[in-house]
Scaffold this active site. Sequence first.
Site, mmCIF file in Angstrom:
data_model
loop_
_atom_site.group_PDB
_atom_site.id
_atom_site.type_symbol
_atom_site.label_atom_id
_atom_site.label_comp_id
_atom_site.label_asym_id
_atom_site.label_seq_id
_atom_site.Cartn_x
_atom_site.Cartn_y
_atom_site.Cartn_z
ATOM 1 N N VAL A 164 0.161 -2.409 10.623
ATOM 2 C CA VAL A 164 0.739 -2.054 11.920
ATOM 3 C C VAL A 164 0.188 -2.955 13.030
ATOM 4 O O VAL A 164 0.847 -3.136 14.048
ATOM 5 C CB VAL A 164 0.508 -0.569 12.277
ATOM 6 C CG1 VAL A 164 1.328 0.330 11.357
ATOM 7 C CG2 VAL A 164 -0.962 -0.182 12.194
ATOM 8 N N CYS A 185 -4.888 -3.283 2.611
ATOM 9 C CA CYS A 185 -4.628 -3.348 4.041
ATOM 10 C C CYS A 185 -5.878 -3.579 4.891
ATOM 11 O O CYS A 185 -6.433 -4.647 4.862
ATOM 12 C CB CYS A 185 -3.836 -2.121 4.480
ATOM 13 S SG CYS A 185 -2.810 -2.497 5.927
ATOM 14 N N GLU A 239 0.855 -1.196 0.000
ATOM 15 C CA GLU A 239 0.000 0.000 0.000
ATOM 16 C C GLU A 239 0.900 1.260 0.000
ATOM 17 O O GLU A 239 1.978 1.252 0.615
ATOM 18 C CB GLU A 239 -0.833 -0.051 1.291
ATOM 19 C CG GLU A 239 -1.735 1.114 1.576
ATOM 20 C CD GLU A 239 -2.412 0.967 2.961
ATOM 21 O OE1 GLU A 239 -1.941 0.164 3.805
ATOM 22 O OE2 GLU A 239 -3.419 1.668 3.177
ATOM 23 N N LYS A 255 -9.477 2.189 -1.703
ATOM 24 C CA LYS A 255 -9.647 1.468 -0.422
ATOM 25 C C LYS A 255 -11.023 1.731 0.190
ATOM 26 O O LYS A 255 -11.399 2.882 0.452
ATOM 27 C CB LYS A 255 -8.534 1.893 0.534
ATOM 28 C CG LYS A 255 -8.464 1.110 1.833
ATOM 29 C CD LYS A 255 -7.218 1.536 2.629
ATOM 30 C CE LYS A 255 -7.004 0.709 3.875
ATOM 31 N NZ LYS A 255 -5.757 1.086 4.568
HETATM 32 C C1 ACM Z 1 -3.754 -0.067 7.236
HETATM 33 O O1 ACM Z 1 -4.873 -0.229 6.765
HETATM 34 N N1 ACM Z 1 -2.801 0.524 6.549
HETATM 35 C C2 ACM Z 1 -3.420 -0.545 8.578
#
Ligand code: ACM
Length: 262
Positions: free
Chosen positions: A168, A141, A38, A108
């Site tokens: 993370v 992510c 990402e 996203k």
């Molecule tokens: C994330 O969605 N970058 C933790």
Amino acid sequence: MRVALVQSSPVFGDIGANLRQLLAAIAANEADLYVLPELCLSGYDFDGPSQLAPFAQEAGAEPLEALARAAAERGAGIAFGFAESAGGKLYNSSCLALPDGRRRVYRKTHLFAREKLLFSPGDTGFFVEEFRGLRVGIAICFDWIFPESFRTLALLGADLVAHCANLVLPYCQRVDYARAVENRIYVATANRVGIEERAGRRLTFTGESVLVAPDGEYLARLPAGEPAVAVARVHPAKARDKGLGELNDLFADRRPELYRLG
Ligand code: ACM
């Protein structure tokens, strides 16, 4: 079909350096599909939209073209995450660039934490694109924590989810096992490494990029703390067979008429 997980260590705000790092990793490893992290061109934790905006790419911007050219030159697909600028908005997006010139951009769906202060929520929805007999879906992510993301892609026919990540939280790589097994698909999570520290915030990205097979086997797992690449083979037929023993089929046995709230 060889799939490469490219685990990079982006330099915050240095698109040129990040692009060189990614192109070098791609050039050094033979694969049919490369999955990159990402926001792999810009870095992650911007203070606000005005700091982010100069690093966001419009359609046709040179860094996007450079990765699309690499896809064409290598005869491979490349899925990569980038900050997108479109219609006056910023999106956390991933592009699937294919060697025949096709490009699909996914924005996203589920923004994580401070991303909500930086980006507009994605409006593309999920889709699947076929490349060399492999049906590829894209997720970014934090989409991973919503089972609906990968389920939707699987129901759309994805054999593999190219999951571009800047993780993370420490447990996605284990949840990938469930996402793969419950949908009988390949999950390719390409994560980044490194630490970003600014304005009193400190984020440590967890690396350990993984490629999980429909039966839950981990075909690749990269180290936690350094850039690396892994290449493994995937077989679309394995993802298309939703059968489980003689009497079960993961999709045919679903009971959507009973999945109701009240
Ligand atoms: C994330 O969605 N970058 C933790």
